[in-house]
Design a protein around this motif. Sequence first.
Motif, PDB file in Angstrom:
ATOM      1  N   THR A   3      14.331  24.878 -49.220  1.00 17.42           N
ATOM      2  CA  THR A   3      12.910  25.170 -49.135  1.00 17.42           C
ATOM      3  C   THR A   3      12.155  24.660 -50.361  1.00 17.42           C
ATOM      4  OG1 THR A   3      13.231  27.323 -50.140  1.00 17.42           O
ATOM      5  CG2 THR A   3      13.297  27.220 -47.728  1.00 17.42           C
ATOM      6  N   ILE A   4      10.866  24.427 -50.166  1.00 19.15           N
ATOM      7  CA  ILE A   4       9.985  24.007 -51.246  1.00 19.15           C
ATOM      8  C   ILE A   4       9.210  25.243 -51.684  1.00 19.15           C
ATOM      9  CG2 ILE A   4       8.056  22.510 -51.879  1.00 19.15           C
ATOM     10  CD1 ILE A   4       9.024  20.604 -49.652  1.00 19.15           C
ATOM     11  N   PRO A   5       9.288  25.632 -52.967  1.00 12.42           N
ATOM     12  CA  PRO A   5       8.647  26.867 -53.417  1.00 12.42           C
ATOM     13  C   PRO A   5       7.167  26.956 -53.068  1.00 12.42           C
ATOM     14  CG  PRO A   5      10.019  25.956 -55.153  1.00 12.42           C
ATOM     15  CD  PRO A   5       9.987  24.953 -54.044  1.00 12.42           C
ATOM     16  N   ALA A   6       6.453  25.864 -53.105  1.00 13.18           N
ATOM     17  CA  ALA A   6       5.017  25.898 -52.827  1.00 13.18           C
ATOM     18  C   ALA A   6       4.739  26.348 -51.405  1.00 13.18           C
ATOM     19  CB  ALA A   6       4.412  24.513 -53.058  1.00 13.18           C
ATOM     20  N   ILE A   7       5.528  25.879 -50.460  1.00 13.61           N
ATOM     21  CA  ILE A   7       5.289  26.204 -49.058  1.00 13.61           C
ATOM     22  C   ILE A   7       5.607  27.669 -48.788  1.00 13.61           C
ATOM     23  CG2 ILE A   7       6.089  25.727 -46.708  1.00 13.61           C
ATOM     24  CD1 ILE A   7       6.398  22.795 -47.608  1.00 13.61           C
ATOM     25  N   GLU A   8       6.592  28.215 -49.463  1.00 17.22           N
ATOM     26  CA  GLU A   8       6.962  29.614 -49.261  1.00 17.22           C
ATOM     27  C   GLU A   8       5.854  30.571 -49.675  1.00 17.22           C
ATOM     28  OE1 GLU A   8      10.494  29.979 -51.558  1.00 17.22           O
ATOM     29  OE2 GLU A   8      11.763  29.360 -49.909  1.00 17.22           O
ATOM     30  N   LYS A   9       4.969  30.125 -50.561  1.00 18.67           N
ATOM     31  CA  LYS A   9       3.916  30.987 -51.080  1.00 18.67           C
ATOM     32  C   LYS A   9       2.885  31.346 -50.010  1.00 18.67           C
ATOM     33  CE  LYS A   9       0.932  31.047 -55.104  1.00 18.67           C
ATOM     34  NZ  LYS A   9       0.354  30.230 -56.147  1.00 18.67           N
ATOM     35  N   PRO A  16      -0.032  15.940 -49.695  1.00 14.45           N
ATOM     36  CA  PRO A  16       1.235  15.803 -50.422  1.00 14.45           C
ATOM     37  C   PRO A  16       1.554  14.338 -50.720  1.00 14.45           C
ATOM     38  CG  PRO A  16       1.639  16.218 -48.105  1.00 14.45           C
ATOM     39  CD  PRO A  16       0.156  16.350 -48.313  1.00 14.45           C
ATOM     40  N   VAL A  17       2.079  14.100 -51.907  1.00 13.57           N
ATOM     41  CA  VAL A  17       2.491  12.754 -52.327  1.00 13.57           C
ATOM     42  C   VAL A  17       3.897  12.860 -52.909  1.00 13.57           C
ATOM     43  CG1 VAL A  17       2.068  10.893 -53.982  1.00 13.57           C
ATOM     44  CG2 VAL A  17       0.143  11.959 -52.800  1.00 13.57           C
ATOM     45  N   LEU A  18       4.835  12.140 -52.294  1.00 16.20           N
ATOM     46  CA  LEU A  18       6.209  12.100 -52.811  1.00 16.20           C
ATOM     47  C   LEU A  18       6.394  10.855 -53.665  1.00 16.20           C
ATOM     48  CD1 LEU A  18       8.571  13.080 -49.860  1.00 16.20           C
ATOM     49  CD2 LEU A  18       8.307  14.260 -52.029  1.00 16.20           C
ATOM     50  N   HIS A  19       7.105  11.018 -54.761  1.00 17.83           N
ATOM     51  CA  HIS A  19       7.448   9.873 -55.615  1.00 17.83           C
ATOM     52  C   HIS A  19       8.937   9.962 -55.932  1.00 17.83           C
ATOM     53  CE1 HIS A  19       7.310   6.788 -58.646  1.00 17.83           C
ATOM     54  NE2 HIS A  19       7.886   7.607 -59.490  1.00 17.83           N
ATOM     55  N   PHE A  30       3.851  15.923 -55.463  1.00 17.56           N
ATOM     56  CA  PHE A  30       2.524  16.306 -55.956  1.00 17.56           C
ATOM     57  C   PHE A  30       1.721  16.819 -54.766  1.00 17.56           C
ATOM     58  CE2 PHE A  30       3.892  12.785 -58.676  1.00 17.56           C
ATOM     59  CZ  PHE A  30       3.684  13.305 -59.939  1.00 17.56           C
ATOM     60  N   TYR A  31       0.841  17.777 -54.999  1.00 12.70           N
ATOM     61  CA  TYR A  31      -0.025  18.292 -53.935  1.00 12.70           C
ATOM     62  C   TYR A  31      -1.152  19.083 -54.584  1.00 12.70           C
ATOM     63  CZ  TYR A  31       2.557  22.594 -54.848  1.00 12.70           C
ATOM     64  OH  TYR A  31       3.114  23.686 -55.450  1.00 12.70           O
ATOM     65  N   SER A  32      -2.199  19.367 -53.815  1.00 16.15           N
ATOM     66  CA  SER A  32      -3.217  20.296 -54.310  1.00 16.15           C
ATOM     67  C   SER A  32      -3.095  21.579 -53.503  1.00 16.15           C
ATOM     68  CB  SER A  32      -4.624  19.695 -54.240  1.00 16.15           C
ATOM     69  OG  SER A  32      -4.950  19.289 -52.955  1.00 16.15           O
ATOM     70  N   ASN A 114      -4.373   9.120 -53.385  1.00 16.93           N
ATOM     71  CA  ASN A 114      -3.463   8.041 -52.999  1.00 16.93           C
ATOM     72  C   ASN A 114      -2.093   8.301 -53.602  1.00 16.93           C
ATOM     73  OD1 ASN A 114      -5.175   6.043 -51.571  1.00 16.93           O
ATOM     74  ND2 ASN A 114      -6.321   6.084 -53.483  1.00 16.93           N
ATOM     75  N   PRO A 115      -1.117   7.466 -53.250  1.00 18.84           N
ATOM     76  CA  PRO A 115       0.202   7.605 -53.881  1.00 18.84           C
ATOM     77  C   PRO A 115       0.138   7.385 -55.387  1.00 18.84           C
ATOM     78  CG  PRO A 115       0.334   6.213 -51.938  1.00 18.84           C
ATOM     79  CD  PRO A 115      -1.119   6.456 -52.191  1.00 18.84           C
ATOM     80  N   MET A 116       1.102   7.947 -56.064  1.00 20.72           N
ATOM     81  CA  MET A 116       1.219   7.777 -57.506  1.00 20.72           C
ATOM     82  C   MET A 116       1.596   6.334 -57.824  1.00 20.72           C
ATOM     83  SD  MET A 116       3.786   9.491 -60.154  1.00 20.72           S
ATOM     84  CE  MET A 116       4.729   8.006 -60.148  1.00 20.72           C
ATOM     85  N   VAL A 117       1.104   5.837 -58.966  1.00 20.94           N
ATOM     86  CA  VAL A 117       1.370   4.469 -59.407  1.00 20.94           C
ATOM     87  C   VAL A 117       2.064   4.536 -60.761  1.00 20.94           C
ATOM     88  CG1 VAL A 117       0.280   2.287 -60.081  1.00 20.94           C
ATOM     89  CG2 VAL A 117      -0.687   3.637 -58.212  1.00 20.94           C
ATOM     90  N   VAL A 118       3.079   3.707 -60.937  1.00 18.71           N
ATOM     91  CA  VAL A 118       3.713   3.583 -62.250  1.00 18.71           C
ATOM     92  C   VAL A 118       3.125   2.346 -62.917  1.00 18.71           C
ATOM     93  CG1 VAL A 118       5.870   3.320 -63.511  1.00 18.71           C
ATOM     94  CG2 VAL A 118       5.831   4.659 -61.396  1.00 18.71           C
TER      95      VAL A 118
END
Length: 135
Positions: A3-9, A16-19, A30-32, A114-118
């Motif tokens: 589980t993802i702790p944020a969703i359980e809340k 959501p942005v996955l990197h 990442f998410y707001s 947008n997605p995260m950029v390196v």
Amino acid sequence: EHTIPAIEKGTPQWSPVLHVDEAGGKIVLFYSESQLCIRPPPGPDEGNPQGIFGPRHLPGGDIKMTVMKIGEPGPNLFADYSWLRTVRWEPPRTILAQGEPGVGYGPVPKVIANPMVVLSSGEWLLPYWREPHDA
């Protein structure tokens, strides 16, 4: 089990942005998350075409992140997914609060754009915008 702790809340999360950081051996989410972005339901004289009966959560909030360490960095990290049996998400942490003093213009909710950029310097850049709800 995974589980993802944020969703359980149970609070609304947005954009959501996955990197995948292969060099660091981790996946970053990442998410707001809405904290203060609640608008009361429409009153009896305001019309209610969508049939809303409770408070509404509006987009945006605090920008947060959680990390899953996936193993030793290296070129073969994704050759075998056995590491999925033992990994867990870390507790989320706020990286930019909705009402952080000195950032933005008051308590304006943030939404990831947008997605995260390196960058070539190795720094991470996560685009976002402010979502004022009184505009």
